[in-house]
Design a protein around this motif. Sequence first.
Motif, PDB file in Angstrom:
ATOM      1  N   TYR A  70       0.858  -1.178   0.000  1.00 18.96           N
ATOM      2  CA  TYR A  70       0.000   0.000   0.000  1.00 18.96           C
ATOM      3  C   TYR A  70       0.897   1.231   0.000  1.00 18.96           C
ATOM      4  CZ  TYR A  70       0.773  -0.159   5.110  1.00 18.96           C
ATOM      5  OH  TYR A  70       1.324  -0.206   6.373  1.00 18.96           O
ATOM      6  N   ARG A  71       0.306   2.367  -0.269  1.00 16.86           N
ATOM      7  CA  ARG A  71       1.111   3.567  -0.428  1.00 16.86           C
ATOM      8  C   ARG A  71       0.425   4.763   0.223  1.00 16.86           C
ATOM      9  NH1 ARG A  71      -2.234   3.345  -4.667  1.00 16.86           N
ATOM     10  NH2 ARG A  71      -2.907   5.313  -5.591  1.00 16.86           N
ATOM     11  N   ASP A  72       1.247   5.781   0.494  1.00 11.82           N
ATOM     12  CA  ASP A  72       0.763   7.081   0.961  1.00 11.82           C
ATOM     13  C   ASP A  72       1.227   8.084  -0.083  1.00 11.82           C
ATOM     14  OD1 ASP A  72       0.555   9.637   2.134  1.00 11.82           O
ATOM     15  OD2 ASP A  72       0.696   8.799   4.142  1.00 11.82           O
ATOM     16  N   ASN A  73       0.313   8.510  -0.929  1.00 11.80           N
ATOM     17  CA  ASN A  73       0.697   9.387  -2.033  1.00 11.80           C
ATOM     18  C   ASN A  73       1.262  10.711  -1.547  1.00 11.80           C
ATOM     19  OD1 ASN A  73      -0.074   7.544  -3.983  1.00 11.80           O
ATOM     20  ND2 ASN A  73      -2.155   8.337  -4.120  1.00 11.80           N
ATOM     21  N   ALA A  74       0.693  11.254  -0.508  1.00 14.96           N
ATOM     22  CA  ALA A  74       1.156  12.551  -0.008  1.00 14.96           C
ATOM     23  C   ALA A  74       2.596  12.467   0.485  1.00 14.96           C
ATOM     24  CB  ALA A  74       0.240  13.041   1.104  1.00 14.96           C
ATOM     25  N   LYS A  75       2.938  11.341   1.080  1.00 14.49           N
ATOM     26  CA  LYS A  75       4.289  11.170   1.614  1.00 14.49           C
ATOM     27  C   LYS A  75       5.233  10.521   0.611  1.00 14.49           C
ATOM     28  CE  LYS A  75       2.851  10.723   6.448  1.00 14.49           C
ATOM     29  NZ  LYS A  75       2.867   9.837   7.663  1.00 14.49           N
ATOM     30  N   LYS A  76       4.723  10.191  -0.577  1.00 16.66           N
ATOM     31  CA  LYS A  76       5.539   9.509  -1.599  1.00 16.66           C
ATOM     32  C   LYS A  76       6.208   8.276  -0.982  1.00 16.66           C
ATOM     33  CE  LYS A  76       4.907  12.786  -4.748  1.00 16.66           C
ATOM     34  NZ  LYS A  76       3.959  13.641  -4.000  1.00 16.66           N
ATOM     35  N   THR A  77       5.428   7.527  -0.254  1.00 20.64           N
ATOM     36  CA  THR A  77       5.952   6.364   0.461  1.00 20.64           C
ATOM     37  C   THR A  77       5.154   5.119   0.115  1.00 20.64           C
ATOM     38  OG1 THR A  77       6.694   7.758   2.296  1.00 20.64           O
ATOM     39  CG2 THR A  77       6.431   5.418   2.751  1.00 20.64           C
ATOM     40  N   VAL A  78       5.879   4.036  -0.054  1.00 19.06           N
ATOM     41  CA  VAL A  78       5.238   2.746  -0.299  1.00 19.06           C
ATOM     42  C   VAL A  78       5.628   1.793   0.818  1.00 19.06           C
ATOM     43  CG1 VAL A  78       7.125   1.900  -1.773  1.00 19.06           C
ATOM     44  CG2 VAL A  78       4.832   0.922  -2.000  1.00 19.06           C
ATOM     45  N   TYR A  79       4.676   0.954   1.200  1.00 19.53           N
ATOM     46  CA  TYR A  79       4.868   0.022   2.303  1.00 19.53           C
ATOM     47  C   TYR A  79       4.636  -1.413   1.824  1.00 19.53           C
ATOM     48  CZ  TYR A  79       4.069   4.321   4.944  1.00 19.53           C
ATOM     49  OH  TYR A  79       4.135   5.605   5.424  1.00 19.53           O
ATOM     50  N   LEU A  80       5.292  -2.339   2.498  1.00 18.85           N
ATOM     51  CA  LEU A  80       5.040  -3.752   2.238  1.00 18.85           C
ATOM     52  C   LEU A  80       4.861  -4.437   3.590  1.00 18.85           C
ATOM     53  CD1 LEU A  80       4.863  -5.952   0.007  1.00 18.85           C
ATOM     54  CD2 LEU A  80       7.258  -6.476   0.541  1.00 18.85           C
ATOM     55  N   GLN A  81       3.634  -4.799   3.890  1.00 15.74           N
ATOM     56  CA  GLN A  81       3.352  -5.538   5.109  1.00 15.74           C
ATOM     57  C   GLN A  81       3.510  -7.021   4.817  1.00 15.74           C
ATOM     58  OE1 GLN A  81       2.572  -4.432   8.294  1.00 15.74           O
ATOM     59  NE2 GLN A  81       2.812  -6.600   8.821  1.00 15.74           N
ATOM     60  N   MET A  82       4.415  -7.655   5.531  1.00 17.99           N
ATOM     61  CA  MET A  82       4.726  -9.062   5.286  1.00 17.99           C
ATOM     62  C   MET A  82       4.333  -9.875   6.509  1.00 17.99           C
ATOM     63  SD  MET A  82       8.425  -8.669   3.394  1.00 17.99           S
ATOM     64  CE  MET A  82       9.270  -8.055   4.860  1.00 17.99           C
ATOM     65  N   ASN A  83       3.365 -10.743   6.339  1.00 13.13           N
ATOM     66  CA  ASN A  83       2.903 -11.622   7.406  1.00 13.13           C
ATOM     67  C   ASN A  83       3.175 -13.070   7.030  1.00 13.13           C
ATOM     68  OD1 ASN A  83       1.837  -9.349   8.757  1.00 13.13           O
ATOM     69  ND2 ASN A  83      -0.131  -9.569   7.704  1.00 13.13           N
ATOM     70  N   GLY A  84       3.178 -13.935   8.016  1.00 19.32           N
ATOM     71  CA  GLY A  84       3.400 -15.346   7.737  1.00 19.32           C
ATOM     72  C   GLY A  84       4.704 -15.604   7.020  1.00 19.32           C
ATOM     73  N   LEU A  85       5.755 -14.936   7.454  1.00 21.65           N
ATOM     74  CA  LEU A  85       7.031 -15.047   6.751  1.00 21.65           C
ATOM     75  C   LEU A  85       7.585 -16.466   6.798  1.00 21.65           C
ATOM     76  CD1 LEU A  85       8.483 -11.621   7.795  1.00 21.65           C
ATOM     77  CD2 LEU A  85       8.310 -12.438   5.443  1.00 21.65           C
ATOM     78  N   LYS A  86       8.237 -16.844   5.712  1.00 24.98           N
ATOM     79  CA  LYS A  86       8.835 -18.164   5.569  1.00 24.98           C
ATOM     80  C   LYS A  86      10.325 -18.014   5.305  1.00 24.98           C
ATOM     81  CE  LYS A  86       4.637 -19.768   3.209  1.00 24.98           C
ATOM     82  NZ  LYS A  86       4.101 -20.370   1.961  1.00 24.98           N
ATOM     83  N   PRO A  87      11.112 -19.052   5.597  1.00 19.60           N
ATOM     84  CA  PRO A  87      12.545 -18.974   5.295  1.00 19.60           C
ATOM     85  C   PRO A  87      12.815 -18.645   3.824  1.00 19.60           C
ATOM     86  CG  PRO A  87      12.137 -20.778   6.788  1.00 19.60           C
ATOM     87  CD  PRO A  87      10.794 -20.242   6.395  1.00 19.60           C
ATOM     88  N   ASP A  88      11.947 -19.101   2.921  1.00 21.12           N
ATOM     89  CA  ASP A  88      12.122 -18.801   1.498  1.00 21.12           C
ATOM     90  C   ASP A  88      11.958 -17.322   1.175  1.00 21.12           C
ATOM     91  OD1 ASP A  88      10.715 -21.870   0.056  1.00 21.12           O
ATOM     92  OD2 ASP A  88      12.686 -21.397   0.895  1.00 21.12           O
ATOM     93  N   ASP A  89      11.429 -16.546   2.093  1.00 15.93           N
ATOM     94  CA  ASP A  89      11.303 -15.110   1.877  1.00 15.93           C
ATOM     95  C   ASP A  89      12.605 -14.370   2.167  1.00 15.93           C
ATOM     96  OD1 ASP A  89       8.047 -15.366   3.364  1.00 15.93           O
ATOM     97  OD2 ASP A  89       8.510 -15.173   1.224  1.00 15.93           O
ATOM     98  N   THR A  90      13.590 -15.072   2.673  1.00 17.68           N
ATOM     99  CA  THR A  90      14.881 -14.455   2.961  1.00 17.68           C
ATOM    100  C   THR A  90      15.506 -13.911   1.691  1.00 17.68           C
ATOM    101  OG1 THR A  90      15.291 -15.848   4.899  1.00 17.68           O
ATOM    102  CG2 THR A  90      17.215 -14.879   3.802  1.00 17.68           C
ATOM    103  N   ALA A  91      15.823 -12.622   1.690  1.00 15.12           N
ATOM    104  CA  ALA A  91      16.381 -11.968   0.507  1.00 15.12           C
ATOM    105  C   ALA A  91      16.696 -10.520   0.846  1.00 15.12           C
ATOM    106  CB  ALA A  91      15.383 -12.018  -0.652  1.00 15.12           C
ATOM    107  N   VAL A  92      17.358  -9.866  -0.091  1.00 16.37           N
ATOM    108  CA  VAL A  92      17.472  -8.415  -0.036  1.00 16.37           C
ATOM    109  C   VAL A  92      16.282  -7.853  -0.794  1.00 16.37           C
ATOM    110  CG1 VAL A  92      18.838  -6.399  -0.624  1.00 16.37           C
ATOM    111  CG2 VAL A  92      19.972  -8.510   0.108  1.00 16.37           C
ATOM    112  N   TYR A  93      15.544  -6.974  -0.158  1.00 12.04           N
ATOM    113  CA  TYR A  93      14.347  -6.382  -0.742  1.00 12.04           C
ATOM    114  C   TYR A  93      14.672  -4.974  -1.233  1.00 12.04           C
ATOM    115  CZ  TYR A  93      11.451 -10.213   0.867  1.00 12.04           C
ATOM    116  OH  TYR A  93      10.891 -11.463   1.041  1.00 12.04           O
ATOM    117  N   TYR A  94      14.296  -4.715  -2.488  1.00 12.20           N
ATOM    118  CA  TYR A  94      14.593  -3.446  -3.127  1.00 12.20           C
ATOM    119  C   TYR A  94      13.307  -2.690  -3.435  1.00 12.20           C
ATOM    120  CZ  TYR A  94      19.246  -5.406  -3.945  1.00 12.20           C
ATOM    121  OH  TYR A  94      20.489  -5.959  -3.793  1.00 12.20           O
ATOM    122  N   CYS A  95      13.307  -1.438  -3.060  1.00  7.29           N
ATOM    123  CA  CYS A  95      12.202  -0.555  -3.408  1.00  7.29           C
ATOM    124  C   CYS A  95      12.370  -0.084  -4.852  1.00  7.29           C
ATOM    125  CB  CYS A  95      12.222   0.643  -2.463  1.00  7.29           C
ATOM    126  SG  CYS A  95      10.946   1.864  -2.785  1.00  7.29           S
TER     127      CYS A  95
END
Length: 114
Positions: A70-95
């Motif tokens: 989801y995003r906040d247009n006024a703040k020019k910010t994007v978010y990623l809420q990650m639930n139920g994380l798994k070991p396979d989600d291990t990585a470097v995350y790039y915006c």
Amino acid sequence: QVQLVESGGGLVQAGGSLRLSCAASPVFFSIKAMGWYRQAPGKQRELVAIITIGGTTNYADSVKGRFTIYRDNAKKTVYLQMNGLKPDDTAVYYCYIKTVREYWGQGTQVTVSS
């Protein structure tokens, strides 16, 4: 030159949650899309989730139902809420943002322990 400042990565146990955020500045052109990619060791960078200026979202099959972008247009910010994380989600995350050009963040490490 647009800069993307990411935050929220870290170490979490499997089943846990993290929220990534990415703020873009300065932005002089309309943002067409904002999103997150990730790259695990030895693998190619892949799309995790993206949201367009119109609010359309797209997710990798592997994260559907667990991650929310989801995003906040006024703040020019994007978010990623990650639930139920798994070991396979291990990585470097790039915006990522797309205006008249494409811009990338420096990356934030997400590590999920089993």
